[in-house]
Design a protein around this motif. Sequence first.
Motif, PDB file in Angstrom:
ATOM      1  N   LEU A 209       0.828  -1.206   0.000  1.00  0.00           N
ATOM      2  CA  LEU A 209       0.000   0.000   0.000  1.00  0.00           C
ATOM      3  C   LEU A 209       0.859   1.250   0.000  1.00  0.00           C
ATOM      4  O   LEU A 209       0.542   2.246  -0.689  1.00  0.00           O
ATOM      5  CB  LEU A 209      -0.921  -0.032   1.220  1.00  0.00           C
ATOM      6  CG  LEU A 209      -1.955   1.082   1.322  1.00  0.00           C
ATOM      7  CD1 LEU A 209      -2.925   1.019   0.130  1.00  0.00           C
ATOM      8  CD2 LEU A 209      -2.735   0.986   2.630  1.00  0.00           C
ATOM      9  N   ASP A 210       1.954   1.232   0.734  1.00  0.00           N
ATOM     10  CA  ASP A 210       2.857   2.395   0.764  1.00  0.00           C
ATOM     11  C   ASP A 210       3.480   2.620  -0.610  1.00  0.00           C
ATOM     12  O   ASP A 210       3.652   3.782  -1.049  1.00  0.00           O
ATOM     13  CB  ASP A 210       3.940   2.191   1.811  1.00  0.00           C
ATOM     14  CG  ASP A 210       3.386   2.205   3.227  1.00  0.00           C
ATOM     15  OD1 ASP A 210       2.241   2.658   3.403  1.00  0.00           O
ATOM     16  OD2 ASP A 210       4.097   1.730   4.148  1.00  0.00           O
ATOM     17  N   GLU A 211       3.844   1.542  -1.277  1.00  0.00           N
ATOM     18  CA  GLU A 211       4.413   1.702  -2.620  1.00  0.00           C
ATOM     19  C   GLU A 211       3.396   2.309  -3.580  1.00  0.00           C
ATOM     20  O   GLU A 211       3.734   3.165  -4.417  1.00  0.00           O
ATOM     21  CB  GLU A 211       4.878   0.344  -3.144  1.00  0.00           C
ATOM     22  CG  GLU A 211       6.098  -0.220  -2.418  1.00  0.00           C
ATOM     23  CD  GLU A 211       6.493  -1.580  -2.951  1.00  0.00           C
ATOM     24  OE1 GLU A 211       5.786  -2.090  -3.847  1.00  0.00           O
ATOM     25  OE2 GLU A 211       7.504  -2.152  -2.458  1.00  0.00           O
ATOM     26  N   THR A 212       2.138   1.894  -3.448  1.00  0.00           N
ATOM     27  CA  THR A 212       1.088   2.462  -4.302  1.00  0.00           C
ATOM     28  C   THR A 212       0.911   3.947  -4.016  1.00  0.00           C
ATOM     29  O   THR A 212       0.787   4.770  -4.942  1.00  0.00           O
ATOM     30  CB  THR A 212      -0.229   1.705  -4.081  1.00  0.00           C
ATOM     31  OG1 THR A 212      -0.028   0.327  -4.348  1.00  0.00           O
ATOM     32  CG2 THR A 212      -1.312   2.252  -4.994  1.00  0.00           C
ATOM     33  N   LEU A 213       0.891   4.308  -2.722  1.00  0.00           N
ATOM     34  CA  LEU A 213       0.758   5.722  -2.376  1.00  0.00           C
ATOM     35  C   LEU A 213       1.960   6.536  -2.858  1.00  0.00           C
ATOM     36  O   LEU A 213       1.814   7.683  -3.310  1.00  0.00           O
ATOM     37  CB  LEU A 213       0.622   5.873  -0.862  1.00  0.00           C
ATOM     38  CG  LEU A 213      -0.769   5.634  -0.253  1.00  0.00           C
ATOM     39  CD1 LEU A 213      -0.697   5.714   1.261  1.00  0.00           C
ATOM     40  CD2 LEU A 213      -1.774   6.641  -0.792  1.00  0.00           C
TER      41      LEU A 213
ATOM     42  N   ALA B  10      -4.065  10.321   0.949  1.00  0.00           N
ATOM     43  CA  ALA B  10      -4.499   9.282   1.887  1.00  0.00           C
ATOM     44  C   ALA B  10      -5.434   8.295   1.194  1.00  0.00           C
ATOM     45  O   ALA B  10      -6.151   8.655   0.256  1.00  0.00           O
ATOM     46  CB  ALA B  10      -5.194   9.901   3.088  1.00  0.00           C
ATOM     47  N   THR B  11      -5.392   7.089   1.679  1.00  0.00           N
ATOM     48  CA  THR B  11      -6.275   6.035   1.157  1.00  0.00           C
ATOM     49  C   THR B  11      -6.706   5.157   2.325  1.00  0.00           C
ATOM     50  O   THR B  11      -5.976   5.010   3.306  1.00  0.00           O
ATOM     51  CB  THR B  11      -5.550   5.197   0.096  1.00  0.00           C
ATOM     52  OG1 THR B  11      -6.476   4.270  -0.495  1.00  0.00           O
ATOM     53  CG2 THR B  11      -4.408   4.400   0.697  1.00  0.00           C
ATOM     54  N   PRO B  12      -7.892   4.582   2.283  1.00  0.00           N
ATOM     55  CA  PRO B  12      -8.347   3.719   3.393  1.00  0.00           C
ATOM     56  C   PRO B  12      -7.440   2.498   3.567  1.00  0.00           C
ATOM     57  O   PRO B  12      -6.824   2.015   2.613  1.00  0.00           O
ATOM     58  CB  PRO B  12      -9.764   3.318   2.973  1.00  0.00           C
ATOM     59  CG  PRO B  12     -10.197   4.371   2.008  1.00  0.00           C
ATOM     60  CD  PRO B  12      -8.951   4.789   1.276  1.00  0.00           C
TER      61      PRO B  12
END
Length: 503
Positions: A72-76, A182-184
């Motif tokens: 998820l961090d890589e996507t953000l 930000a993302t859930p």
Amino acid sequence: MSDARPAPGAGASPDGGAAPRPGLKERVLRRYWQLPLRSRLAGLTAVAVAIAVAAAAAACWLVTRDRLTEQLDETLSRQEVAAEYVQQLGARCNNPVPDDVRLKLPTQYTVQIVTAAGSVCTWWEKTRIPVQQADVAVAKGESDQALHTTRANDGKEMRVITRPFHGPLTDADGRRFAISIATPMEPVTDPLQQLALILLIVTGIGVLGAATAGLWVARAGLKPVDRLTEAVEHVARTEDLTIRIPTEGEDEIARLSRSFNSMTAALASSRDLQQQLIADAGHELRTPLTSLRTNVDLLVRSEQSGRQLPAEDKQALLASVKAQMGELAALIGDLQELSRTPETGPDGAACVPVAALHDIVGSALRRARLRGPSLDITAELDPWYVRGEPAALERAVVNLLDNAVKFSAEDGAVEVSLHKGELRVRDHGPGIPEEELPHVFERFWRSPSARSLPGSGLGLSIVARTAYQAGGSVGLRAAPGGGTEALLSLPGAPTPPPDLPEP
């Protein structure tokens, strides 16, 4: 006001106060030790498996969480916000848009502007995310990036990355600002919840399976213990020492079973020997007692009838009574010697003193010469020190010398020698037949040719017992040229130990 007091032993301490109730830990431990052994083994197996499975499940859950969070961090980190959108968002924050005007949202993520003063501007369709100190540090230029997890104002858990904005826009004071994307956390939390449920189910199944397998293994492994327990209970209930437990393998249970079989065999042998000793002692006591009673009856009848016996006959009867009483006393003394146990110290170990065997043999020789004054008894004694009870050793040596004196012809010879712990007593009597030699050390056994001679049949048994207690051996053999040779071997040394001075 009630004056009732607790009954003695019912919740009262020795000093009269109320005894404290055992704590939860004590009660649990007491209950645990009251369980059968197989239940305890099954429980320990289940607990061990539960700990191992729980540790593996926790490690799997943590690794999965870290991996999903990393993805998820890589996507953000790969998300970029267009400058036009930031300008539009900044314009919206400075000049609020009327409610009837709807702006098109170019991204699915929550984007908000974070100023150095800590103020936040968020798109009107998104829930504002509280700013943190790390975000403000990025807006001030003190940090290059901030990555953290927080909760939005609606309570939803969000993953937030904050980076400086390098576009042409500035805040009202002309300072640069930061952009938070930000993302859930649902892409992380939802799989983790499912994984936790699966791991919980697998852990429960594993624990139940381990408990079942542990109970089965405990039952199979404790079957020899059950057989041993049944055998012990059977022996305690019936005193049947003939029972034996079948043994297989070389494990601890097999060794315990063999030890139990050896113990019951030894106890059975000891009981048989005890019963044999009682029967033999009764048989040996019957003869002198019968003769003694006959002689006493004759004397009593003579006194009651008034018919006096001739003086010679009366003297013969009294001499016979005295001899029979001496024979009974000797027999009882021999029985007491056989039943005597070695003295023990405070720690339970046998107290065995150091004795000078050559001095003991010398004392026994003086007694033997008195009993056979016509015999030529010669001796060659080398110094030898052994560990043993001096009284028992002297009695054993005396018994060997008495046999030699008893079976020697008048004016015969007896040779005695002590060399390197081996005592040899050789007589020139009729000797012992070869087929009788294996029985000479049995209790109450007497050679048919010697049953007319005085004795209890226990002398050589006492010699064998004393030699065994001292760690030695004894034997009889036919001597060259006729007669019998007795050999008593005892471990020791030609010099006394340092704590025992030489005489």
